[in-house]
Design an enzyme around this catalytic site. Structure first.
Site, PDB file in Angstrom:
ATOM      1  N   TYR A  18       0.803  -1.228   0.000  1.00 45.77           N
ATOM      2  CA  TYR A  18       0.000   0.000   0.000  1.00 45.77           C
ATOM      3  C   TYR A  18       0.829   1.268   0.000  1.00 45.77           C
ATOM      4  O   TYR A  18       0.322   2.345  -0.263  1.00 45.77           O
ATOM      5  CB  TYR A  18      -0.994  -0.010   1.174  1.00 45.77           C
ATOM      6  N   GLU A 105      -9.097 -27.963   3.127  1.00 48.02           N
ATOM      7  CA  GLU A 105      -8.653 -26.954   2.165  1.00 48.02           C
ATOM      8  C   GLU A 105      -9.540 -25.710   2.229  1.00 48.02           C
ATOM      9  O   GLU A 105      -9.044 -24.580   2.235  1.00 48.02           O
ATOM     10  CB  GLU A 105      -8.692 -27.538   0.758  1.00 48.02           C
ATOM     11  N   ASP A 163      -9.801 -30.889  -2.168  1.00 49.95           N
ATOM     12  CA  ASP A 163     -10.491 -31.225  -3.419  1.00 49.95           C
ATOM     13  C   ASP A 163      -9.675 -32.242  -4.213  1.00 49.95           C
ATOM     14  O   ASP A 163      -8.448 -32.227  -4.166  1.00 49.95           O
ATOM     15  CB  ASP A 163     -10.652 -29.966  -4.279  1.00 49.95           C
TER      16      ASP A 163
END
Lengths: 292, 331
Positions: A18, A105, A163
């Protein structure tokens, strides 16, 4: 970073980004630069006074985290708690009756299990600890999992539910073997004891999942899978290779959510620590059936 | 008519992972390829590993690091062309046991910027060229001669940038069939090197196609659980050309073959069964139950003796090559 060291005011990678968004353009650029500088100087990122931020969460009253400030982050059995950054942590304290650790996950799956009070469920072999890195785990999450892996007795299984696609397996790989980008910090962060519970493509037919319910793989999945298949055997075990190849050959992948709406699960009997594994799986299926 | 097929025997030693391709050769051996990266040859009569007489040093190629996904045996049974998951294509001489050619199709060739890795490969009947297709819907023809193995001779776009699942030379060398992941079956006319026909009988992946020995009929196996029969002599109107559709499998059809006399179709499916089809009657005549997905099936090329239904070989998820023989004809 120099300023952070000289003035002893820690900053985060986000802070750096930033400071000059136009220059850096993407957070990833800053992340990469910080890691590269650290690696070049053979230092940890924290030595450069760049603090980590945390996104991983855990659930389970068995874990309490003592911070160097004196505060304690106490886990509960039904609400998630943020995993503090590694440099703030003094000690992890785990109750004797902890029986299992499950790393998932995705946040959505974590939330489901957390709110269903999985960590304190009588049908499971004891109290549990649930952790999620919300995708690729950050260092704080990996640090926690690594510590558990190193310090818990081997009778307590540490398992991962990801997954059934290349990215899920890559996340599993980050927990177990470390991240390819941060090899120099790997000794601190590889959780060798974590085991892959699923989803395994090979068990999908046995679970009564229709092949048509699976998702076609994309070009990305294909490229990712092929590149992972070329990793050295010490970070790509044969059983993982087999799953990736079957995924490519079937041209299908599976997300954990595919287990939703399944009636009774078919328990796998091939795991050596099958008692707690299959009970946990059973629970995951039942939980998702109730939720979905 | 109904036929019974009995499980005759298995290969003497199972592959370490699923069998993804089998081919019953003219010399009465069976070649099998597996997810375990190996290619093996078996004596059909016994299921034992094939070892030619007087060649004690005969070996099969060392296993690849990745699984083998495509197999094409030459018409004379002399050579086996096979391809790995990432596109390493090899030509193995079945008689001498020597590897005659290797081609890394995943490496950019010559001036190319992007490589086009092979997925499916098919040896021409003459054995001088092979056809290949991969992710981009392009049918390529390469030299199969050992001295120039893999050299690309032509490249024709099928019209759809979709994954090429299976390509196959017709036995008369006139055509090459290419099936895609979205269900199209296209025919390339070899002489003009152009695609002349596209069939759209399937809307889901066609994983396998097989020619009749006279090159007139083509049978396709699709994830839509059906087989389609095409008569390639009939020019296809849009979406036409399919002369029959065979239903009965309850999951993806993975593999298909046509007997040498053109009478019987053979299919292996993810529903763990194998079906034999009477092509003229458009009906299944037998279903054989296996224990896992049946990835590949192949008829014995030799015509069966009178009164017998023939024999076939299958390979599937359990890594075992299995021989089946007809138990005589029914009424």
């Amino acid at each position: 970073m120099h300023e952070a060291i000289i003035e002893d005011v820690p900053i985060t990678k986000r802070d750096i980004y930033y400071r000059d968004v136009n220059l850096y353009r993407a957070q990833q650029t800053v992340d990469n630069l910080v890691d590269d500088v650290a690696a070049t100087l053979n230092l940890e990122r924290s030595d450069l006074n760049v603090r980590a931020t945390s996104k991983g969460t855990f659930c389970g009253s068995v874990l309490s985290i003592h911070l160097s400030t004196g505060e304690i982050t106490q886990g509960t059995n039904s609400e998630p708690a943020l995993i503090p950054v590694g440099e703030d942590v003094e000690t992890f304290s785990v109750d004797d009756d902890l029986a299992w650790v499950l790393v998932v996950e995705k946040d959505a799956v974590f939330q489901t299990l957390c709110h269903l009070n999985v960590c304190n469920d009588p049908s499971l072999p004891g109290k549990g600890l649930l952790i999620t890195g919300k995708g690729y785990p950050d260092m704080a999450t990996r640090h926690l999992v690594k510590t558990l892996s190193d310090c818990l007795p081997s009778t307590i299984p540490i398992i991962a539910l990801v997954d059934g696609d290349p990215y899920g397996l890559d996340i599993m790989s980050v927990y177990k073997f470390g991240s390819s980008r941060m090899r120099h910090e790997n000794q601190k962060l590889a959780a060798g004891r974590i085991e892959w519970m699923g989803i395994l493509s090979s068990e999908l037919t046995g679970l009564g999942i229709d092949k048509d319910a699976l998702i076609p793989i994309t070009d990305h999945d294909q490229k990712k899978a092929l590149s992972m298949l070329h990793r050295p055997t010490n970070i790509m075990p044969d059983s993982w290779k087999k799953e990736l190849m079957h995924m490519l050959h079937n041209r299908r992948k599976a997300e954990i959510e595919i287990l939703y709406d399944k009636p009774e699960p078919v328990l796998q009997s091939d795991s050596t620590r099958s008692l707690s594994h299959s009970q946990l799986k059973h629970f995951v299926f039942v939980a998702q059936a109730l939720d979905g | 008519m109904s036929l019974a097929f009995l499980h005759a025997h298995d290969c003497s030693e199972a592959h370490a992972d699923a069998v993804w391709g089998v081919s019953w050769t003219k010399n009465d051996t069976v070649v099998s390829i597996s997810a375990d990266g190996s290619i093996k040859q078996w004596v059909s009569a016994s299921g034992e590993s094939y070892l030619p007489p007087d060649q004690p040093e005969y070996t099969t190629p060392s296993p690849h690091t990745l699984g083998l996904v495509s197999l094409s045996v030459s018409a004379d049974g002399q050579r086996a062309l096979y391809n790995s998951l990432e596109g390493l294509t090899c030509l193995w001489n079945l008689e001498t046991g020597k590897l005659e050619g290797t081609f890394e199709s995943y490496m950019a060739q010559g001036e190319e910027l992007e490589p086009s890795p092979h997925w499916t490969v098919s040896l021409s009947p003459s054995g001088t060229t092979y056809a290949s297709a991969g992710g981009a819907g392009i049918l390529e023809i390469h030299s199969a001669a050992p001295e120039s193995f893999g050299r690309r001779l032509s490249s024709v776009f099928s019209g759809r940038n979709k994954f090429g699942m299976c390509c196959s030379y017709s036995p008369d060398s006139k055509r090459i069939a290419l099936s895609s992941e979205i269900g199209q079956v296209s025919l390339l006319d070899v002489e003009s090197n152009t695609f002349t026909t596209t069939y759209s009988s399937h809307a889901m992946s066609v994983r396998s196609v097989a020619w009749s020995s006279d090159g007139n009929l083509l049978l396709s196996a699709s994830e839509d659980k059906r087989l389609s029969l095409y008569d390639v002599r009939v020019s296809s109107a849009k979406g036409g050309g399919a002369v029959a559709s065979f239903s009965g499998h309850s999951s993806w059809v993975l593999s298909v073959d046509i007997s040498s006399d053109g009478r019987l179709g053979l299919s292996g499916s993810a529903d763990k069964s194998i079906k034999v089809w009477d092509i003229a009657a458009r009906a299944a005549v037998t279903t054989v139950q296996d224990t896992g997905e049946v990835w590949s099936v192949s008829w014995r090329p030799r015509a069966p003796s009178a009164g017998s239904a023939g024999a076939f070989v299958s390979g599937g998820e359990d890594g075992v090559v299995k021989w089946w023989r007809g138990a005589g004809t029914g009424g």
